[in-house]
Design an enzyme around this catalytic site. Structure first.
Site, PDB file in Angstrom:
ATOM      1  N   ASP A 108       0.852  -1.186   0.000  1.00 48.24           N
ATOM      2  CA  ASP A 108       0.000   0.000   0.000  1.00 48.24           C
ATOM      3  C   ASP A 108       0.898   1.251   0.000  1.00 48.24           C
ATOM      4  O   ASP A 108       1.770   1.377  -0.847  1.00 48.24           O
ATOM      5  CB  ASP A 108      -0.949  -0.089   1.211  1.00 48.24           C
ATOM      6  CG  ASP A 108      -1.928   1.048   1.358  1.00 48.24           C
ATOM      7  OD1 ASP A 108      -2.951   1.058   0.640  1.00 48.24           O
ATOM      8  OD2 ASP A 108      -1.675   1.935   2.188  1.00 48.24           O
ATOM      9  N   HIS A 290      -7.452  -6.084  -0.911  1.00 51.38           N
ATOM     10  CA  HIS A 290      -6.348  -5.144  -0.742  1.00 51.38           C
ATOM     11  C   HIS A 290      -5.368  -5.551   0.350  1.00 51.38           C
ATOM     12  O   HIS A 290      -4.180  -5.254   0.256  1.00 51.38           O
ATOM     13  CB  HIS A 290      -6.908  -3.758  -0.435  1.00 51.38           C
ATOM     14  CG  HIS A 290      -5.856  -2.701  -0.360  1.00 51.38           C
ATOM     15  ND1 HIS A 290      -5.119  -2.295  -1.463  1.00 51.38           N
ATOM     16  CD2 HIS A 290      -5.377  -1.971   0.694  1.00 51.38           C
ATOM     17  CE1 HIS A 290      -4.258  -1.358  -1.098  1.00 51.38           C
ATOM     18  NE2 HIS A 290      -4.388  -1.150   0.200  1.00 51.38           N
TER      19      HIS A 290
END
Length: 314
Positions: A108, A290
């Site tokens: 991320d 994610h």
């Protein structure tokens, strides 16, 4: 390594004019470093599944809470969280331990920092492994300006910048609920909702899908963000246009061997131009959303350890 008590004890290390809270394992493997960089709103603890395997593979594992997170320094100035400062912190860690270079692994926002580190300090990076966030091409428009034009003022990157403090206050007031609702997997597909997504998550009484971690693991994140608040970590987003300007004169090509790991259900899109900017990249895609290190810990660990065994020449 499921409980916080199994994670390495932290030490505070002075780097780059601040202090980082660093979790270190495998010191007996000195000479073979690897540095892991977490994303938002994560912590060094995000990498708890990977640390033991990397130690077993012969690495000296260095995992910081990056600036703005946990027990690390939280400067007040927004500009203190730009890409020069964030990459400078990781260079400072290498200097502290006496390493010329190392493999860097990011997820991320941590991936954004690792890509930036390979651009700004290429001599300090031997190999790159990034999860979820591919290399972001620097186009003609600053990133927030572009996102606002394409996705509108409520998109959370834009909202963080245009309405500073508004989302921070909501997240601070609903820390446990926000993190519980955010760290999910296998969420049902729902049409886009109006409003700012992170605020909506923080205010939602019911969580969708399944949790990516146990209650005791979630408590590590909740306790940390209840202590620090969210502003210092959100300030990373408030430097995107500044980062765009800082990278203006930098060679955009990353020359190191790289592994990019995607989740096939991630809202972050895979990059069609990745190989143009990272010509030595290999790509792997896992069945995940994610939060790949949390959702697919064993697969992620096997991919990273196996790939480093072939490509780490530090």
């Amino acid at each position: 390594m499921n409980a916080a008590s199994d994670f390495p004890e932290p030490t505070r290390i002075p780097v780059n004019g601040i202090e980082l809270e660093v979790f270190e394992a495998g010191r007996e493997n000195a000479g073979r470093p690897v540095v892991l960089a977490h994303g938002w709103p994560e912590l060094a603890y995000t990498w708890r599944h990977q640390v033991p395997a990397l130690v077993a593979a012969g690495y000296h594992v260095i995992v910081p809470n990056q600036r703005g997170y946990g027990g690390s320094s939280r400067p007040a100035e927004v500009e203190a969280y730009d890409i020069e400062h964030l990459t400078g912190d990781l260079v400072g860690l290498l200097d502290h331990y006496g390493y010329e270079k190392a493999p860097f692994i990011g997820h991320d926002w941590g991936a954004m920092v690792v890509w930036g580190l390979a651009l700004l300090h290429p001599e300090r990076v031997s190999t790159v492994v990034n999860l979820s966030l591919p290399y972001q091409e620097r186009g003609e428009l600053p990133w927030i300006e572009l996102l606002e034009a394409v996705l509108g003022p409520d998109y959370y990157f834009v909202h963080f910048n245009r309405q500073p403090g508004v989302a921070d206050a909501v997240l601070d007031a609903n820390t446990r609920q926000f993190l519980r609702n955010l760290f999910r997997k296998n969420e049902p597909v729902v049409p886009p909702q109006p409003g700012m997504a992170m605020i909506a998550l923080a205010l939602a009484e019911e969580a969708l899908g399944e949790p990516t971690m146990s209650e005791s693991e979630l408590e590590v994140f909740v306790s940390a963000f209840e202590a620090t608040g969210f502003t210092s970590s959100i300030n990373w987003y408030r430097n995107l246009d500044r980062n765009w300007r800082l990278l203006a004169e930098v060679d955009p090509i990353i020359t190191q061997p790289a592994l990019m790991i995607y989740g096939d259900r991630d809202v972050v899109q895979q990059s069609p131009t990745l190989a143009r900017f990272v010509p030595r990249v290999e790509v792997a895609t896992l069945e995940a959303g994610h939060w790949i290190p949390e959702e697919r810990p064993h697969e992620v660990t096997e991919l990273i350890v196996g790939w480093l065994a072939k490509h780490d020449v530090a």
